[in-house]
Design a protein around this motif. Sequence first.
Motif, PDB file in Angstrom:
ATOM      1  N   GLU A  72       0.814  -1.229   0.000  1.00  0.00           N
ATOM      2  CA  GLU A  72       0.000   0.000   0.000  1.00  0.00           C
ATOM      3  C   GLU A  72       0.844   1.273   0.000  1.00  0.00           C
ATOM      4  O   GLU A  72       0.587   2.229   0.723  1.00  0.00           O
ATOM      5  N   GLN A  73       1.861   1.285  -0.863  1.00  0.00           N
ATOM      6  CA  GLN A  73       2.707   2.461  -1.054  1.00  0.00           C
ATOM      7  C   GLN A  73       3.579   2.238  -2.282  1.00  0.00           C
ATOM      8  O   GLN A  73       3.572   1.150  -2.857  1.00  0.00           O
ATOM      9  N   ALA A  74       4.336   3.234  -2.664  1.00  0.00           N
ATOM     10  CA  ALA A  74       5.196   3.120  -3.835  1.00  0.00           C
ATOM     11  C   ALA A  74       6.438   2.298  -3.518  1.00  0.00           C
ATOM     12  O   ALA A  74       7.060   2.462  -2.461  1.00  0.00           O
ATOM     13  N   LYS A  98      -6.426  10.001  -2.164  1.00  0.00           N
ATOM     14  CA  LYS A  98      -6.103   8.756  -2.846  1.00  0.00           C
ATOM     15  C   LYS A  98      -5.705   9.064  -4.289  1.00  0.00           C
ATOM     16  O   LYS A  98      -6.225   9.987  -4.900  1.00  0.00           O
ATOM     17  N   ASP A  99      -4.778   8.277  -4.805  1.00  0.00           N
ATOM     18  CA  ASP A  99      -4.305   8.473  -6.172  1.00  0.00           C
ATOM     19  C   ASP A  99      -5.322   7.872  -7.145  1.00  0.00           C
ATOM     20  O   ASP A  99      -5.505   6.653  -7.176  1.00  0.00           O
ATOM     21  N   PRO A 100      -5.989   8.694  -7.946  1.00  0.00           N
ATOM     22  CA  PRO A 100      -7.030   8.173  -8.838  1.00  0.00           C
ATOM     23  C   PRO A 100      -6.489   7.324  -9.980  1.00  0.00           C
ATOM     24  O   PRO A 100      -7.243   6.629 -10.654  1.00  0.00           O
ATOM     25  N   GLY A 120       4.932  10.405   5.426  1.00  0.00           N
ATOM     26  CA  GLY A 120       6.207  10.897   4.910  1.00  0.00           C
ATOM     27  C   GLY A 120       6.249  10.945   3.398  1.00  0.00           C
ATOM     28  O   GLY A 120       6.040   9.925   2.729  1.00  0.00           O
ATOM     29  N   HIS A 121       6.528  12.123   2.853  1.00  0.00           N
ATOM     30  CA  HIS A 121       6.629  12.276   1.398  1.00  0.00           C
ATOM     31  C   HIS A 121       7.852  11.540   0.849  1.00  0.00           C
ATOM     32  O   HIS A 121       8.919  11.540   1.467  1.00  0.00           O
ATOM     33  N   LEU A 122       7.697  10.956  -0.328  1.00  0.00           N
ATOM     34  CA  LEU A 122       8.830  10.394  -1.057  1.00  0.00           C
ATOM     35  C   LEU A 122       9.355  11.424  -2.057  1.00  0.00           C
ATOM     36  O   LEU A 122      10.520  11.778  -2.014  1.00  0.00           O
ATOM     37  N   CYS A 123       8.500  11.911  -2.950  1.00  0.00           N
ATOM     38  CA  CYS A 123       8.840  13.124  -3.695  1.00  0.00           C
ATOM     39  C   CYS A 123       8.439  14.293  -2.808  1.00  0.00           C
ATOM     40  O   CYS A 123       7.242  14.510  -2.562  1.00  0.00           O
ATOM     41  N   ASN A 143       2.310   8.648  -2.833  1.00  0.00           N
ATOM     42  CA  ASN A 143       3.615   9.285  -2.693  1.00  0.00           C
ATOM     43  C   ASN A 143       4.045   9.378  -1.239  1.00  0.00           C
ATOM     44  O   ASN A 143       4.988  10.087  -0.921  1.00  0.00           O
ATOM     45  N   ILE A 144       3.370   8.680  -0.342  1.00  0.00           N
ATOM     46  CA  ILE A 144       3.755   8.748   1.067  1.00  0.00           C
ATOM     47  C   ILE A 144       4.025   7.356   1.619  1.00  0.00           C
ATOM     48  O   ILE A 144       3.549   6.349   1.086  1.00  0.00           O
ATOM     49  N   SER A 145       4.785   7.339   2.690  1.00  0.00           N
ATOM     50  CA  SER A 145       5.152   6.103   3.369  1.00  0.00           C
ATOM     51  C   SER A 145       5.193   6.384   4.862  1.00  0.00           C
ATOM     52  O   SER A 145       5.525   7.504   5.275  1.00  0.00           O
TER      53      SER A 145
END
Length: 268
Positions: A72-74, A98-100, A120-123, A143-145
């Motif tokens: 459930e993350q990048a 949520k990312d559409p 926490g942002h990744l980008c 984009n978060i973790s």
Amino acid sequence: MRRTRKNRIIYTVLLAAVIILFWVIEQYFLPWWTRVEPDQKMVLPEFVEPGTLRGDVIKHAFYSLEYSEQHEQARWVAYTLTRSHLTNDDRRRPFFEKDPWVKTASADWRNYKNSGYDRGHLCPAGDRRFSESAYNETFYTSNISPMDPDFNAGVWNRLEIQVRNWARKYDTLYVITGGVLRKGLPSIGYEEVSVPRAFYKIVVRQNNGDLETVAFLIPHRETSQPLEAFRVSIDQLEEETGIDFFKSMEDRQEDRLEEAIEGSSWPF
């Protein structure tokens, strides 16, 4: 004849109503992520995008990612960072959404609520202040973790600041980043968002026609150690993450980049 004329009037009114409806939806109901300035879209070279592991690859306007439904993350987020991106524009912080574009739907931000972890942002949002669309796009939950607050505000923030300093010095950088995702990780929330035990970041730049890289693997806890202590080879990152970085690059160049731990060319 009258019926034909009446039908034409009805069709014209209906067509006008549909056009107005779509305009209203676009202006007031479609979320901010659909409103992107075409001339500001990110240019990401093909070699920067890592190989995928059965995930969902999403190419947003200002960064790309591979989404892992299992965690459930990048798995990775990749983006370009230039000197011109580093502005101090004041942006209104949006809500996480949520990312559409993730087919399986990215995790709901509520998974993080009362978890003890930051979103926490990744980008980083701080790297995207040059455009409202770019800034808002970083608030997709893809984009978060989950990040420990001290880690997020500490060593991870120091690394983000260092990358910005390199962008000011060298101009164009390519960044690949994410948490190390594997089986058996602890999780948070009703969707069981995995909590990585370590995070990584790769930075790439051009230097007189050649590519140079620097890579970091940082345990998920705050530390006072210098950033240099966490430098690793990309080969090591590939072993830890299972990701094939620079997959599309010519083999000899790829091997050179992945084996090296660059030194003086990346001043701290």
